[in-house]
Design a protein around this motif. Structure first.
Motif, PDB file in Angstrom:
ATOM      1  N   ASN A 113       0.820  -1.209   0.000  1.00 15.36           N
ATOM      2  CA  ASN A 113       0.000   0.000   0.000  1.00 15.36           C
ATOM      3  C   ASN A 113       0.855   1.261   0.000  1.00 15.36           C
ATOM      4  N   GLY A 114       2.114   1.099   0.387  1.00 16.44           N
ATOM      5  CA  GLY A 114       3.016   2.244   0.399  1.00 16.44           C
ATOM      6  C   GLY A 114       4.447   1.743   0.386  1.00 16.44           C
TER       7      GLY A 114
ATOM      8  N   LEU B 173      -4.488   0.631  -3.503  1.00 16.92           N
ATOM      9  CA  LEU B 173      -3.714   0.076  -4.605  1.00 16.92           C
ATOM     10  C   LEU B 173      -3.410   1.300  -5.467  1.00 16.92           C
ATOM     11  N   PRO B 174      -2.179   1.819  -5.373  1.00 20.51           N
ATOM     12  CA  PRO B 174      -1.918   3.137  -5.958  1.00 20.51           C
ATOM     13  C   PRO B 174      -1.850   3.109  -7.472  1.00 20.51           C
TER      14      PRO B 174
ATOM     15  N   GLY C 165      15.722   7.816  -4.656  1.00 21.02           N
ATOM     16  CA  GLY C 165      14.366   7.971  -4.138  1.00 21.02           C
ATOM     17  C   GLY C 165      13.468   6.914  -4.758  1.00 21.02           C
ATOM     18  N   LEU C 166      12.502   6.464  -3.980  1.00 22.06           N
ATOM     19  CA  LEU C 166      11.566   5.423  -4.426  1.00 22.06           C
ATOM     20  C   LEU C 166      10.291   5.685  -3.653  1.00 22.06           C
ATOM     21  N   TRP C 167       9.177   5.843  -4.355  1.00 22.35           N
ATOM     22  CA  TRP C 167       7.961   6.134  -3.600  1.00 22.35           C
ATOM     23  C   TRP C 167       6.683   5.872  -4.399  1.00 22.35           C
ATOM     24  N   GLY C 168       5.640   5.576  -3.648  1.00 22.03           N
ATOM     25  CA  GLY C 168       4.321   5.397  -4.214  1.00 22.03           C
ATOM     26  C   GLY C 168       3.371   4.954  -3.123  1.00 22.03           C
ATOM     27  N   GLY C 169       2.072   5.206  -3.318  1.00 25.03           N
ATOM     28  CA  GLY C 169       1.059   4.794  -2.358  1.00 25.03           C
ATOM     29  C   GLY C 169       1.014   5.701  -1.156  1.00 25.03           C
ATOM     30  N   TYR C 170       0.507   5.152  -0.072  1.00 26.01           N
ATOM     31  CA  TYR C 170       0.302   5.941   1.143  1.00 26.01           C
ATOM     32  C   TYR C 170       1.542   5.860   2.012  1.00 26.01           C
ATOM     33  N   ILE C 171       2.108   7.011   2.344  1.00 22.64           N
ATOM     34  CA  ILE C 171       3.348   7.006   3.112  1.00 22.64           C
ATOM     35  C   ILE C 171       3.201   7.806   4.394  1.00 22.64           C
TER      36      ILE C 171
ATOM     37  N   ASP D  65      -6.110   5.917  -7.938  1.00 24.39           N
ATOM     38  CA  ASP D  65      -5.876   5.085  -6.759  1.00 24.39           C
ATOM     39  C   ASP D  65      -7.130   4.251  -6.490  1.00 24.39           C
ATOM     40  N   LEU D  66      -6.934   2.971  -6.202  1.00 22.98           N
ATOM     41  CA  LEU D  66      -8.070   2.080  -5.952  1.00 22.98           C
ATOM     42  C   LEU D  66      -7.975   1.508  -4.539  1.00 22.98           C
ATOM     43  N   HIS D  67      -9.094   0.974  -4.068  1.00 22.76           N
ATOM     44  CA  HIS D  67      -9.138   0.297  -2.775  1.00 22.76           C
ATOM     45  C   HIS D  67      -8.462  -1.065  -2.941  1.00 22.76           C
ATOM     46  N   SER D  68      -7.447  -1.303  -2.127  1.00 24.44           N
ATOM     47  CA  SER D  68      -6.675  -2.533  -2.326  1.00 24.44           C
ATOM     48  C   SER D  68      -7.452  -3.776  -1.890  1.00 24.44           C
TER      49      SER D  68
END
Lengths: 468, 468
Positions: free
Chosen positions: A302-303, B317-318, B303-309, B211-214
Motif C-alpha cells: 500500500n506504500g 492500490l496506488p 528515491g523510491l515512492w508510491g502509495g500511502y506514506i 488510486d483504488l481500494h486494495s
C-alpha cells in the motif's frame, strides 16, 4: 397518522443538509492530528440519534476513538438487530487529486462528493433516519434495534473487540445488520455474503545511520532502497502469485457453486479495465478477475518509500526505506500466522549490510462468510426486491469488515451487510462520492427490512441459525 | 603596507559574519519555490566581489539560475586561473533530522552547521577573501584571476555549458581552480585527481488510472509498487553488481599504480562502518571499499515512492510509483549511452498491466581525471605543504564535478580541485557543517597558491600542459 415513507420524503432535504454537516467533519482516524475531529463526529452522531428519538445515545470512551451506542428495545417478542456503522474516514491524500475539497461536500450530477460520504457516513445515517421516521410517526419500531457506531473502522477497529466484550450483554442481539459494506454495482441490487480477512504490517529497512552522499558513498554500502526493492520483489512470483512459503496453506478453495454463481454475473474484464483505467488484468493464473478479487487471498503493497521524493534530484544514499503491506485473506487463513510467515520471509530475504524491523501497531481480522440460509439474508433479499423490483444477485466482497470476526467470536452472532454505498464510489481514493438517490432508496429498504423482520418467527432469529 | 595574512586575520570575524549571512539564504536550486532565493544569493556574491575590489562583478542571467562572474586581469605576463564555485545548495530534507534549523547557521565545537556551508559556500568565499586581502594590501594580485560562481551545481549545471560557450573568450584561462570538491579527511591534506561522472534518470510506473481500494481491487490488477520493486530489483545482482547489459563496457579498469596508491591510504573498513553507522560494506566483489567509491561505476536509487506514506495504514492500490536513479561513471562510460542502456533494461523488465515513462529533465556528465604532471597540481601540492607541513595524499572523488567535463570540452582546460571542505561534513544530508579553522587555513593556502603560481614559468601554464 403520517406514513413512515411520507415522513422520510418530507424530511429528505433536511436529512441531506445533515449529511453535509456530517461529512464536513474531517474524522480521519488514522491521523492523530484529527483526534478531536473524530470525537466531534462521535458527538454529532449521538446528538443525531437523540434528535431521532433514540434517547439513550451515548459517546463511550475507549483506549482509542469513541464508540457511539444507542438502543430502542420496546418491541416485546420481536427480534433484535444490532445496527453497525462507522463515522471515521480514510485520509484524503493525495489532496491535490480531488476536484473539490475533500471536506467541503459538493453536489454534481446527483452525486455528493466528500471524503467518507460513501464509506460510511451516508449509509450509516440511513438507519438513524428510518428509526426517527418510525418513532415520530408510529411511536415505535417494528423490531428491537441497537446501534453501534465506531470511529476506528479505517484503522482496523483495534479497540472494538474490547468494547464489545465489556458490553456483551448490552449489545446482545439476534444478528448484526451492517450499514457498512457497499453494493457491488449501481444498476443491480446485490447481497454480499463474504468478506476477505485482513492482515497488515509495516517494515523498515535500515542501512547507514544517516543519509549519505550517493556520489561519495555509493558502491561501498548497501542502499536500503535496493534492499527493500529486492525484498518486496521476492514476495510475488512473476505471475503475481504470492511467493511466501505456506501462504496459501489451508486457504478455502473456491467451491463449484461459487464459481458458477460468479461466472454468471454480468462482468467483463474489458469494461472493468476501462472503468479503472488499467491496461491489463494481472494475478494468479487459473482464476477469473472476480474470483481473484473476492475469493482468493492477496498480498498488496500500500506504500513504499525512501530517499528523496521531492522535485528535482538529490544525490542521497538514504538511511532508511519503508513499506506498508496489507493482505486480504480467505477462510482458513489466520491473520497472525500469515503475518508471521511474511515476517519470516522478509527476515530470510534481508541482505547483508541492512537491518529489518517491524512496526508493531498492526492489526488483523479473519475472513467472513455468512451461512446461505440465514434469516437476515432472506429478509434483506425481500426488502431489496420491494425497492428495486428484482431479486438481488449474490456477491463476495474483496475488502474486509473486521468487525464480523469480532461479532461472531464475542457475541456469537452473524453479520448481514445492508449498505447503500456502491463499490465504484472512489472510497479510499480522491473524489469519493455517494449517489444521492440511494439516500432515499436506502431509507425505503431499511423501512422494509424492519417491517419484514418483524414478520419472521422469533425462533428463526433467536441466535439458533446455523453458523459456518 | 599590511601583510596579506595579517589583513585576513584582522578581518576573520567580519568574514565569519559574512559567511553566516550567506548561508542564511536558502538558495535551493532543485526547488522552484526557492527561485528568488537563488537569485538573492547570486546578488549577494556579486556584491561581496565588488566589496573585495573586483569591480566588474556581474550577475548574468541564463535560462536557469544566474551565473556570477568577475575578473582581475592586470598581472601582465602572469598565468590566469579561472576560480570556480557554486552558491546553490541541496534541499534541506529531511528537515526534522537537523539539530538546528538548516538555514539558521549555528556554531558548535568549532563547526558551523547550516545547509550549504560546506558545499560550497564557505569554500567559495575563501578565494574572494584572499583576492580582497591582496587588493586591499598590495593593490594587485600575483596572478590573473577570473571568477565564475554558478547556481545550478546541485542540479547538474544544465545551463553552464551554454554560458561558458557563449563567453569562452571572456573566461579564457590556463586552468580552472575549483573551490568545490572537498578534502578526503580532516586530519590529512589531500589532492583530488579524479571525479566520477554522473547520469540521472527518473521514471514512473503507472497501473490503474486512479488510486483504488486494495481490498476491492487487490489481486485483479498489477500493483505499480510490486512492479517497480521488481524493476528496481532487476538492476543489480545479489552481490550489488549492476545487472544492466553492457553497463561496464569500456569502463576504464583500475591501474596497478592506483590500486597501490589506494591500498596505501590510511583507511579501514571497520572505522568507516563505525563512522557511517552501517553494519557491513556491500558491493562489487574484487574491489576494496575505496576502489568501489572512487574508481568503479555505480547505479544508485536516490528515491523510491508510491502509495500511502503517512501515519497509520491506508488500504490503497496506488495508481503510480516513482523512482529516481543516479549513476556514477568512470572514464570510458558515456552518460547518454548509460542512460539509454538503463532505459532499455527497464523497458524490457516492465511487466504486463503497467506502463513505464521517463522524466525528461535529466542530466549527465562524463568522469574526469587530471594529468599527473599538471602544473596546477604541483602548485597545489606546494601550497598545502606550506599550510599543513606535510605533503598531501593523492585521492579520487566518488562524487561528480560535471563542470570539469564542460571546461575541458568548451575551454580546453583542466580543473584543479582546491577546496577546504572535508568529505565528512554531512553534505547532501542533515546537519551539514564546516570546520571553521579551515576558513583561515584555506585562506592561507589560496594566498600561497596565488603566490606560488606567479613563480611558475608562463609556458608551463599556457594551456600547453599534457591532457589525457
Amino acid at each position: 397518522m403520517e406514513d413512515v415513507l411520507a415522513y422520510l420524503e418530507r424530511h429528505h432535504e433536511r436529512d441531506l443538509a445533515d449529511l453535509q454537516s456530517f461529512v464536513r467533519i474531517p474524522s480521519v482516524s488514522t491521523d492523530s492530528r484529527h483526534r478531536e475531529d473524530v470525537r466531534r463526529a462521535a458527538q454529532w452522531v449521538a446528538t443525531r440519534l437523540i434528535d431521532a428519538g433514540v434517547t439513550d445515545a451515548a459517546v463511550n470512551d475507549t483506549d482509542g476513538h469513541p464508540v457511539v451506542t444507542a438502543s430502542w428495545t420496546f418491541a416485546e417478542g420481536a427480534p433484535t438487530v444490532l445496527v453497525y456503522g462507522h463515522y471515521d474516514v480514510q485520509p484524503p491524500d493525495p489532496v491535490d487529486r480531488w476536484d473539490s475539497p475533500p471536506f467541503e461536500p459538493t453536489e454534481r450530477d446527483g452525486k455528493l462528493f466528500a471524503r467518507g460520504v460513501s464509506d460510511d457516513k451516508a449509509p450509516m445515517l440511513i438507519p438513524i433516519r428510518v428509526a426517527e421516521a418510525f418513532l415520530k410517526t408510529r411511536g415505535h419500531l417494528p423490531v428491537n434495534v441497537k446501534f453501534l457506531f465506531e470511529g476506528e473502522e479505517e484503522v482496523g477497529s483495534p479497540h472494538l473487540g474490547d468494547f464489545v466484550r465489556a458490553n456483551a450483554e448490552r449489545l446482545a442481539a439476534d444478528f448484526v445488520l451492517s450499514a457498512d459494506g457497499g453494493m457491488w454495482r449501481a444498476d443491480i441490487p446485490t447481497l454480499t455474503v463474504s468478506a476477505r480477512g485482513l492482515c497488515a504490517l509495516e517494515f523498515t529497512v535500515r542501512g547507514p545511520g544517516k543519509d549519505l552522499h550517493s556520489g561519495r558513498h555509493g558502491g561501498a554500502l548497501h542502499n536500503p532502497l535496493h534492499a527493500i526493492a529486492q525484498m518486496v520483489a521476492s514476495l510475488h512470483d512473476e505471475e503475481g502469485r504470492v511467493a511466501v512459503a505456506h501462504f496459501y496453506d489451508g486457504a478455502l478453495a473456491i467451491s463449484e457453486a461459487i464459481r458458477a454463481d460468479t461466472a454468471a454475473l454480468p462482468f467483463h474484464d474489458e469494461a472493468y479495465l476501462a472503468d479503472v483505467g488499467a491496461s491489463d488484468t494481472f494475478g494468479e493464473s487459473g482464476y477469473s478477475t472476480l474470483e481473484r478479487q473476492w475469493y482468493r487471498p492477496t498480498l498488496e503493497l500500500n506504500g513504499l518509500w525512501g530517499g528523496y521524493i521531492g522535485e528535482g534530484s538529490k544525490t542521497v544514499l538514504p538511511s532508511e526505506a519503508h513499506a506498508k503491506i496489507t493482505c486480504r485473506l480467505v477462510p482458513g487463513q489466520d491473520p497472525a500466522r500469515i503475518r508471521a510467515l511474511i515476517e519470516a520471509h522478509l527476515r530470510a530475504h534481508t541482505p547483508r549490510g541492512v537491518t529489518l524491523s517491524f512496526n508493531k501497531d498492526d492489526h488483523g481480522a479473519a475472513a467472513y462468510r455468512i451461512p446461505d440460509d440465514h434469516v437476515g439474508l432472506t429478509v434483506a433479499r425481500e426488502a431489496l426486491e420491494i425497492v428495486y423490483d428484482r431479486p438481488p444477485l449474490v456477491v463476495g466482497m474483496g475488502g474486509s469488515i473486521p468487525i464480523c470476526d469480532t461479532f461472531r467470536s464475542v457475541l456469537g452472532i452473524d453479520t448481514v451487510f445492508f449498505s447503500f454505498a456502491v463499490g465504484d464510489e472512489n472510497i479510499h481514493a480522491p473524489n469519493e462520492f455517494f449517489r444521492l438517490p440511494r439516500f432515499f432508496e436506502g431509507a425505503r429498504a431499511w423501512t422494509a427490512y424492519f417491517e419484514g423482520l418483524a414478520k419472521t418467527s422469533p425462533s428463526a432469529t433467536s441466535g439458533t441459525v446455523a453458523r459456518a
